[in-house]
Design a protein around this motif. Structure first.
Motif, PDB file in Angstrom:
ATOM      1  N   ARG A   4      -6.686  13.177  -2.051  1.00  0.00           N
ATOM      2  CA  ARG A   4      -6.363  12.034  -2.915  1.00  0.00           C
ATOM      3  C   ARG A   4      -6.105  10.781  -2.071  1.00  0.00           C
ATOM      4  N   PRO A   5      -6.692   9.639  -2.444  1.00  0.00           N
ATOM      5  CA  PRO A   5      -6.491   8.428  -1.642  1.00  0.00           C
ATOM      6  C   PRO A   5      -5.021   7.971  -1.671  1.00  0.00           C
ATOM      7  N   GLU A   6      -4.591   7.448  -0.535  1.00  0.00           N
ATOM      8  CA  GLU A   6      -3.181   7.063  -0.367  1.00  0.00           C
ATOM      9  C   GLU A   6      -2.715   6.040  -1.397  1.00  0.00           C
ATOM     10  N   ILE A   7      -3.625   5.162  -1.808  1.00  0.00           N
ATOM     11  CA  ILE A   7      -3.236   4.092  -2.740  1.00  0.00           C
ATOM     12  C   ILE A   7      -2.691   4.680  -4.057  1.00  0.00           C
ATOM     13  N   LEU A   8      -3.085   5.933  -4.368  1.00  0.00           N
ATOM     14  CA  LEU A   8      -2.635   6.547  -5.629  1.00  0.00           C
ATOM     15  C   LEU A   8      -1.359   7.383  -5.471  1.00  0.00           C
ATOM     16  N   PHE A   9      -0.899   7.570  -4.226  1.00  0.00           N
ATOM     17  CA  PHE A   9       0.283   8.432  -4.041  1.00  0.00           C
ATOM     18  C   PHE A   9       1.450   8.088  -4.964  1.00  0.00           C
ATOM     19  N   PRO A  10       1.803   6.781  -5.108  1.00  0.00           N
ATOM     20  CA  PRO A  10       2.980   6.477  -5.941  1.00  0.00           C
ATOM     21  C   PRO A  10       2.846   6.975  -7.382  1.00  0.00           C
ATOM     22  N   LEU A  11       1.597   7.103  -7.886  1.00  0.00           N
ATOM     23  CA  LEU A  11       1.403   7.517  -9.282  1.00  0.00           C
ATOM     24  C   LEU A  11       1.455   9.034  -9.423  1.00  0.00           C
ATOM     25  N   PHE A  12       1.376   9.759  -8.286  1.00  0.00           N
ATOM     26  CA  PHE A  12       1.355  11.227  -8.351  1.00  0.00           C
ATOM     27  C   PHE A  12       2.633  11.831  -7.762  1.00  0.00           C
ATOM     28  N   GLY A  13       3.686  11.000  -7.648  1.00  0.00           N
ATOM     29  CA  GLY A  13       4.961  11.494  -7.120  1.00  0.00           C
ATOM     30  C   GLY A  13       5.790  12.149  -8.212  1.00  0.00           C
TER      31      GLY A  13
END
Length: 696
Positions: A4-13
């Motif tokens: 998963r691309p890093e830019i999406l990490f905050p949405l998958f926390g």
């Protein structure tokens, strides 16, 4: 892109990282499938409350949510415990009461002090002729008035979660929504006047009016399109992968097809000719065919399928046709055998019933290439089944074949072409969602000589008349199906209903005339009962819905469906299609129990007025919704959070052509827009599809 691309990490926390969400609230939200910040973003408000300031509650159309500035008057405590605590309030035009139950007087005196001015916002209604605002949602000093939103979104809730918690949590999730590179075709985005993804998210969650909550609002429409595009990219990737697996070129000579055409008692319809041509062209190309043949009951799919199988044989290879049940496989065999004989082609059947030496002999003949066309059940999937040169696999849809099984089947023949047949007319929007990876041929004309079926509605109170009508028909040598109602609770109740009806009709019409078939019979008994009816030994067949699929008895001209209002439209249409297969006029009697519900009546009337399966399917979709129509659980149709399949079919069509074009121009998704599309796939959790992209 391996993960998963890093830019999406905050949405998958973790959800608990959001404002106002503790472990308890997170558990409650899990009940409505909200497990991470991303899920909250896709939960859009379904309504809104107008909280713009008014001068007075006077002249408002109560009950209504109103926001007014008031002068606080006298507090009156309740006489009895648990009664209403009332506070007098004066706005610019009139007086009303602010009411609390289970009140804490000292707290209320502090927030609503007598003689001071406050802004209150809440639902105002009349009670005993007096306007009352019960438990205002907002109580603020006039200098804090800006804290009340002018228009407040309303979210779907679950037990234990309030609107306030939801609004805070969504706000916190929105703060984490990154600006993402654009994956929509720029020309499409300009034409539709859509905002970018991040802006669309913000707009959808902060509507300023009810109009901005409708599906046609540009922000919402864009978010629906994103879902459709991700889905169509998944299908297009599966399709590209199937086509990348080298196909085999199967070039038709036309010789065998000509023999069959010469033996036919009628000319194929225009729709049949077009489908046969499209299939032959696909089979001659070096990429694998992946086509859906859609045809209503009695539209002549069998002939098209057989001509396709002949293309494989003409090119020196083999073809297989798969049916979901033994009885249908045998019926395909019966339908295809005369065609095979006219072409001089070797046709065999393989089902779970084949055992021992007989099975071994068939497998050996298949592996040598002596059997040119095989008809079978899913038994042909077994590991010991080998073809000499499999060119074409035809699947009869009742398998509910998903994309995965379609790929699985292809493994039997390294580059075998795939044709999926369905007798269920599927509205365009659903066909795009379920079979978007395939090319579609539609048979929308009836072959010549097919008689129209007259359909009538009869209440169950007229049972005696119906039986009398049957007695006459049986006397004239006609055959009839009698379908018993579907009792959802249990199969044993279904069975009892069918057995009662069987005994009743046997007593009325005579021994040996009535047969019975139901889901709980051993397969051999079921087949024997069906065979006796097919051969005309029995004239009336009492059945539960096991007969709806594909059974062909040309002499059967009457279909009685008891308690028709308990069936779905598509199912009724399929059942009715069991008659009208010969040259005689046929009737279908829909017996209903009065009084009919409005929806029940609408369903039965549509059926009475139309034999067009596509029109019937569209009505069914309108009335029942997509998930229900195909039983979402096992249909392979995705569930969309924002997109609405019923009402946004045209968006789905644009998404399909856009996804295909993007992959044609950029098969590995490495261009800037291709990379943005990869991010979209991760955002929409299409992880399976991402594995189909060649690693880049």
């Amino acid at each position: 892109m391996s993960g998963r691309p890093e830019i999406l990490f905050p949405l998958f926390g973790e959800l608990t990282a959001l404002e106002g969400i503790g472990p308890r609230t997170a558990q409650h939200l899990a009940q409505i499938e909200i497990d991470k910040p991303r899920d909250l973003l896709f939960l859009l408000p379904y309504s809104g409350i107008d909280r713009r300031r008014r001068e007075s509650v006077l002249g408002a159309d109560l009950p209504e949510t109103l926001t007014v500035e008031v002068q606080i008057g006298v507090h009156r405590a309740p006489r009895a415990r648990g009664g209403a605590y009332r506070i007098a309030a004066e706005d610019a035009g009139t007086g009303f009461q602010i009411v609390f139950f289970h009140a804490r007087p000292e707290y209320l005196k502090k927030v609503l002090p007598e003689g001071e001015r406050r802004i209150v916002s809440g639902k105002v209604e009349y009670f005993d002729g007096i306007a009352q605002m019960v438990h205002p949602e907002y109580i603020l000093r006039p200098d804090k008035a800006a804290e009340i939103p002018e228009f407040e979104p309303v979210y779907p809730l679950t037990a234990g979660v309030t609107q306030k918690t939801m609004v805070r949590a969504v706000g916190s999730a929105l703060a984490r929504a990154p600006a993402l590179a654009e994956w929509i075709d720029p020309a499409q985005k300009d034409r539709a006047h859509w905002p970018g993804w991040q802006e669309a998210m913000h707009k959808a969650h902060t509507p300023r009016s009810l109009k901005e909550i409708s599906a046609g609002d540009p922000a919402r429409e864009r978010l629906a399109y994103d879902e459709f595009l991700a889905h169509q990219l998944t299908l297009a990737l599966a399709r590209a992968r199937l086509q990348r697996a080298k196909g085999i070129i199967s070039q038709a000579t036309g010789d065998l097809q000509a023999l069959v055409r010469a033996a036919l008692p009628y000319a194929p319809t225009g729709a049949q000719k077009r489908a046969i041509e499209a299939i032959a062209l696909d089979m001659a190309r070096p990429v694998r065919m992946n086509r859906l043949l859609q045809g209503d009951v009695g539209a002549g799919k069998t002939l098209v399928a057989f001509m396709a199988l002949l293309v494989a044989v003409e090119a020196g290879g083999q073809g297989v046709m798969m049916a979901p049940t033994e009885i249908l496989a045998r019926q395909h065999l019966a339908g295809l055998r005369p065609l095979a004989e006219s072409a001089g082609v070797v046709l065999e059947i393989l089902t779970g019933r084949d055992k021992g030496a007989e099975r071994r002999a068939k497998l050996a003949a298949l592996a040598r290439g002596d059997i040119q066309i095989l008809v079978g059940t899913h038994a042909v999937f077994q590991a010991d089944v080998h073809f000499a040169d499999l060119r074409l696999a035809i699947v009869d849809e009742q398998h509910r074949f998903g994309v995965r099984q379609r790929l699985e089947l292809g493994k039997k023949g390294a580059g075998a072409d795939v044709l999926v047949m369905t007798a269920t007319p599927i509205p365009r929007s659903l066909a795009l969602a379920q079979y978007g990876d395939m090319d579609v041929s539609v048979l929308d004309e009836k072959p010549p000589g097919r008689q129209p079926i007259s359909t009538a509605l009869v209440s169950t109170g007229r049972m005696d008349e119906v039986v009398a009508h049957l007695r006459r028909a049986v006397g004239e040598g006609k055959q009839c199906y009698w379908v018993c109602p579907l009792v959802e609770e249990s199969e044993s109740v279904d069975l009892a209903a069918a057995e009662d009806r069987f005994r009743h009709l046997r007593a009325e019409l005579g021994e040996g005339i009535v047969g019975l078939v139901h889901g709980q019979m051993p397969p051999a008994e079921k087949d024997a009962a069906m065979a006796a009816f097919q051969d005309g030994q029995t004239q009336v067949l009492v059945a539960t819905t096991v007969i709806e699929v594909g059974v062909d008895v040309p002499n059967a001209t009457i279909m009685v469906i008891e308690r028709a209002e308990t069936f779905g439209l598509a199912q009724l249409h399929q059942l009715r299609g069991r008659v009208g297969r010969g040259s005689q006029a046929s009737t279908c009697l829909l017996m209903y129990q009065a009084p009919l519900s409005e929806a029940g009546e609408k369903r039965l009337k549509v059926l009475r007025e139309s034999e067009d399966g596509f029109r019937i399917a569209e009505t069914d979709l309108e009335m029942r919704g997509a998930g229900d129509l195909i039983g979402t659980a096992q249909s392979g149709v995705p569930r969309f959070r924002i997109g609405d399949l019923e009402n946004q079919a045209s968006l789905m069509a644009i998404a399909q052509s856009d996804a295909r074009k993007l992959l044609t121009d950029d098969p590995d998704l490495v261009s800037p827009r291709g990379r943005a599309a990869r991010v979209l796939m991760w955002l929409m959790e299409q992880d399976q599809a991402i594995r189909l992209i060649s690693v880049g």
